[in-house]
Design a protein around this motif. Structure first.
Motif, PDB file in Angstrom:
ATOM      1  N   ILE A  48       0.858  -1.180   0.000  1.00 25.79           N
ATOM      2  CA  ILE A  48       0.000   0.000   0.000  1.00 25.79           C
ATOM      3  C   ILE A  48       0.898   1.236   0.000  1.00 25.79           C
ATOM      4  O   ILE A  48       1.846   1.319   0.772  1.00 25.79           O
ATOM      5  CB  ILE A  48      -0.993   0.011   1.174  1.00 25.79           C
ATOM      6  N   MET A  49       0.631   2.154  -0.916  1.00 25.93           N
ATOM      7  CA  MET A  49       1.429   3.372  -1.017  1.00 25.93           C
ATOM      8  C   MET A  49       0.858   4.418  -0.066  1.00 25.93           C
ATOM      9  O   MET A  49      -0.201   4.985  -0.337  1.00 25.93           O
ATOM     10  CB  MET A  49       1.435   3.919  -2.448  1.00 25.93           C
ATOM     11  N   THR A  50       1.541   4.652   1.039  1.00 24.61           N
ATOM     12  CA  THR A  50       1.065   5.657   1.985  1.00 24.61           C
ATOM     13  C   THR A  50       1.189   7.056   1.417  1.00 24.61           C
ATOM     14  O   THR A  50       0.472   7.956   1.833  1.00 24.61           O
ATOM     15  CB  THR A  50       1.808   5.554   3.330  1.00 24.61           C
ATOM     16  N   THR A  51       2.094   7.217   0.441  1.00 19.94           N
ATOM     17  CA  THR A  51       2.191   8.458  -0.327  1.00 19.94           C
ATOM     18  C   THR A  51       1.824   8.096  -1.764  1.00 19.94           C
ATOM     19  O   THR A  51       2.632   7.493  -2.475  1.00 19.94           O
ATOM     20  CB  THR A  51       3.620   9.044  -0.270  1.00 19.94           C
ATOM     21  N   PRO A  52       0.594   8.386  -2.186  1.00 15.55           N
ATOM     22  CA  PRO A  52       0.193   8.026  -3.550  1.00 15.55           C
ATOM     23  C   PRO A  52       1.208   8.521  -4.585  1.00 15.55           C
ATOM     24  O   PRO A  52       1.681   9.660  -4.521  1.00 15.55           O
ATOM     25  CB  PRO A  52      -1.154   8.722  -3.716  1.00 15.55           C
ATOM     26  N   GLY A  53       1.551   7.615  -5.504  1.00 20.31           N
ATOM     27  CA  GLY A  53       2.499   7.941  -6.556  1.00 20.31           C
ATOM     28  C   GLY A  53       3.939   7.639  -6.203  1.00 20.31           C
ATOM     29  O   GLY A  53       4.808   7.650  -7.062  1.00 20.31           O
ATOM     30  N   ASN A  54       4.217   7.335  -4.933  1.00 16.28           N
ATOM     31  CA  ASN A  54       5.577   7.058  -4.486  1.00 16.28           C
ATOM     32  C   ASN A  54       5.709   5.565  -4.196  1.00 16.28           C
ATOM     33  O   ASN A  54       5.292   5.092  -3.138  1.00 16.28           O
ATOM     34  CB  ASN A  54       5.889   7.880  -3.230  1.00 16.28           C
ATOM     35  N   LEU A  55       6.296   4.815  -5.152  1.00 14.03           N
ATOM     36  CA  LEU A  55       6.441   3.370  -4.972  1.00 14.03           C
ATOM     37  C   LEU A  55       7.264   3.025  -3.748  1.00 14.03           C
ATOM     38  O   LEU A  55       7.017   2.027  -3.082  1.00 14.03           O
ATOM     39  CB  LEU A  55       7.064   2.731  -6.208  1.00 14.03           C
ATOM     40  N   GLY A  56       8.235   3.849  -3.417  1.00 18.75           N
ATOM     41  CA  GLY A  56       9.063   3.596  -2.238  1.00 18.75           C
ATOM     42  C   GLY A  56       8.256   3.560  -0.959  1.00 18.75           C
ATOM     43  O   GLY A  56       8.576   2.808  -0.034  1.00 18.75           O
ATOM     44  N   SER A  57       7.190   4.346  -0.890  1.00 20.27           N
ATOM     45  CA  SER A  57       6.380   4.376   0.332  1.00 20.27           C
ATOM     46  C   SER A  57       5.639   3.065   0.552  1.00 20.27           C
ATOM     47  O   SER A  57       5.218   2.772   1.661  1.00 20.27           O
ATOM     48  CB  SER A  57       5.390   5.548   0.299  1.00 20.27           C
ATOM     49  N   GLY A  58       5.505   2.272  -0.474  1.00 23.70           N
ATOM     50  CA  GLY A  58       4.841   0.981  -0.340  1.00 23.70           C
ATOM     51  C   GLY A  58       5.790  -0.158  -0.040  1.00 23.70           C
ATOM     52  O   GLY A  58       5.365  -1.284   0.140  1.00 23.70           O
TER      53      GLY A  58
END
Length: 77
Positions: A48-58
């Motif tokens: 799940i991307m906690t920052t939409p658009g940021n794959l690293g956040s997932g």
């Protein structure tokens, strides 16, 4: 960025499904269904991307979702 409200299905060179990426209404990835085996999970897992658009956040450990907890709406593709 992707097409708003869409799913991108990534397949390997041999045609094997690898991942599905789910985009929100702004075209930002919000969920990745990783279809490859991961650690002890035979069916892969979710991110799940906690920052939409940021794959690293997932990809931080707390955002790895075991297969049993992946929401059904992401499994129907």
């Amino acid at each position: 960025m992707g097409t708003p409200n869409s799913v991108y299905k990534y397949v390997g060179s041999d045609g094997t499904p690898v991942s599905n990426y789910f985009y929100n209404s702004n075209g930002k990835v919000i969920f990745q269904l990783d279809l490859q085996k991961h650690d002890s999970w035979d069916f892969g897992h979710g991110h799940i991307m906690t920052t939409p658009g940021n794959l690293g956040s997932g990809h931080i450990p707390t955002n790895h979702i075991p297969p049993i907890l992946v929401p059904y709406k992401y499994l129907s593709y």
